[in-house]
Design a protein around this motif. Structure first.
Motif, PDB file in Angstrom:
ATOM      1  N   UNK A  72       0.892  -0.971  -0.005  1.00 39.70           N
ATOM      2  CA  UNK A  72       0.338   0.550   0.434  1.00 39.70           C
ATOM      3  C   UNK A  72       0.289   0.895  -0.340  1.00 39.70           C
ATOM      4  N   UNK A  73       1.785   1.176   0.568  1.00 40.76           N
ATOM      5  CA  UNK A  73       2.972   1.941   0.643  1.00 40.76           C
ATOM      6  C   UNK A  73       3.419   2.711  -1.052  1.00 40.76           C
ATOM      7  N   UNK A  74       3.698   1.538  -1.417  1.00 39.18           N
ATOM      8  CA  UNK A  74       4.010   1.344  -2.838  1.00 39.18           C
ATOM      9  C   UNK A  74       3.169   2.129  -3.445  1.00 39.18           C
ATOM     10  N   UNK A  75       2.237   2.160  -3.490  1.00 37.79           N
ATOM     11  CA  UNK A  75       1.059   2.210  -4.635  1.00 37.79           C
ATOM     12  C   UNK A  75       1.174   3.632  -4.339  1.00 37.79           C
ATOM     13  N   UNK A  76       1.075   4.272  -3.207  1.00 32.65           N
ATOM     14  CA  UNK A  76       1.184   5.724  -2.383  1.00 32.65           C
ATOM     15  C   UNK A  76       2.415   5.892  -2.988  1.00 32.65           C
ATOM     16  N   UNK A  77       3.235   5.509  -2.383  1.00 33.88           N
ATOM     17  CA  UNK A  77       4.324   6.071  -4.018  1.00 33.88           C
ATOM     18  C   UNK A  77       4.570   6.244  -5.457  1.00 33.88           C
ATOM     19  N   UNK A  78       3.826   5.112  -5.947  1.00 31.86           N
ATOM     20  CA  UNK A  78       3.591   5.448  -7.593  1.00 31.86           C
ATOM     21  C   UNK A  78       2.544   6.340  -8.035  1.00 31.86           C
ATOM     22  N   UNK A  79       1.511   6.654  -7.278  1.00 30.86           N
ATOM     23  CA  UNK A  79       0.586   7.692  -7.678  1.00 30.86           C
ATOM     24  C   UNK A  79       1.238   9.064  -7.106  1.00 30.86           C
TER      25      UNK A  79
END
Length: 297
Positions: A72-79
């Motif tokens: 979920x933290x990676x999704x935030x970073x990619x976004x």
């Protein structure tokens, strides 16, 4: 004569045809994000520390952190950086963490096959069982995503002698298993050509962090240095593919995520000079090129 796989021929790099990626770019960059689920108390799995008798709580829970938090933290970073991803998906994740897959679906990320679970190696199975593994994983993705995946990465990069034939038979168009080149190359199978899209074993957090014990900053520097060197190399007109392989239980840890943010921001800042894309889009571009441009076809 030594035994050979017979899947592709040798093609000297300097003699290959020049071609470009969309927008005239010479470097294509994609993120391969591994979403994996593991059996509890049995099977294979990466280890933070040498595991004891099963159930191995320490290593199971460490890997599970990736699905519960790190991803979920990676999704935030990619976004935040507006970066797409190719999700390399264990189909067991549909039952375990459907909300996580839905979040990537909402982002428009590509979903590629990555077996049923990384608790097994398909290379250890009889051919009929390997065919069944591929079929079950493919059917799950098709059912949830509305279409079957075009690409495949075997759990543990494990192949039997029959794997390329079985993948082509099942409708796959590209594989990420072979790290033999910086360019896509066509492989021969009993059911037609299968594109080998380069997948990294160096710019990959498991060999770097879990095997070589590189620090978080060192792995970030590996990404940046690989990216910058490839930009220099592609000035000769020969295109390249740079993959960045990530596992949320590794780079989703806060101190590693901070360094990964630095590296991915460096890449994103050069998006006008490179093609930031997915592995599937790389396949589609190569498949549309005239025969003879890409080795093997």
């Amino acid at each position: 004569m030594l035994p050979t796989h017979g899947r592709y021929d040798y093609h000297p790099l300097p003699d290959r045809p020049r071609y470009a990626w969309p927008g005239g770019a010479r470097l294509a960059v994609y993120i391969g994000l591994n979403l994996e689920h593991f059996a509890f108390g049995e099977g294979l799995g990466a280890e933070l520390a040498p595991g004891g008798p099963q159930p191995d709580i320490l290593n199971y829970a460490w890997r599970d952190y990736g699905n519960r938090v790190g991803a979920w933290r990676l999704i935030q970073l990619l976004d935040a950086l507006a970066l797409p991803a190719t999700v390399l998906l264990n189909s067991a994740m549909y039952d375990y963490a459907p909300a996580l897959i839905a979040a990537h679906r909402d982002r428009g990320d590509e979903i590629a096959g990555h077996g049923r679970t990384n608790s097994e190696r398909q290379s250890a199975l009889p051919e009929a069982e390997e065919r069944r593994l591929i079929a079950e994983s493919t059917a799950a993705i098709a059912r949830h995503e509305g279409a079957p995946p075009r690409g495949w990465l075997s759990p543990w990069i494990a192949e039997s002698h029959a794997t390329p034939d079985l993948l082509a038979e099942a409708g796959y168009r590209y594989s990420l298993n072979w790290c033999a080149d910086d360019q896509p190359i066509w492989k021969r199978t009993a059911h037609g050509p299968l594109l080998a899209v380069p997948y990294p074993q160096e710019v990959n957090d498991i060999p770097s962090i879990a095997v070589r014990r590189d620090g978080a900053a060192q792995f970030a520097d590996i990404i940046i240095d690989d990216f910058e060197e490839r930009l220099t190399q592609t000035e000769d007109g020969l295109p390249q593919v740079m993959g960045i392989a990530l596992h949320p239980y590794l780079v989703g840890q806060p101190y590693r995520l901070r360094q990964l943010r630095r590296a991915l921001a460096h890449v994103a800042a050069r998006r006008e000079h490179v093609w930031i894309t997915t592995a599937g889009a790389i396949f589609a571009h190569v498949a549309a090129l005239p025969p003879g441009i890409v080795p093997g076809r």
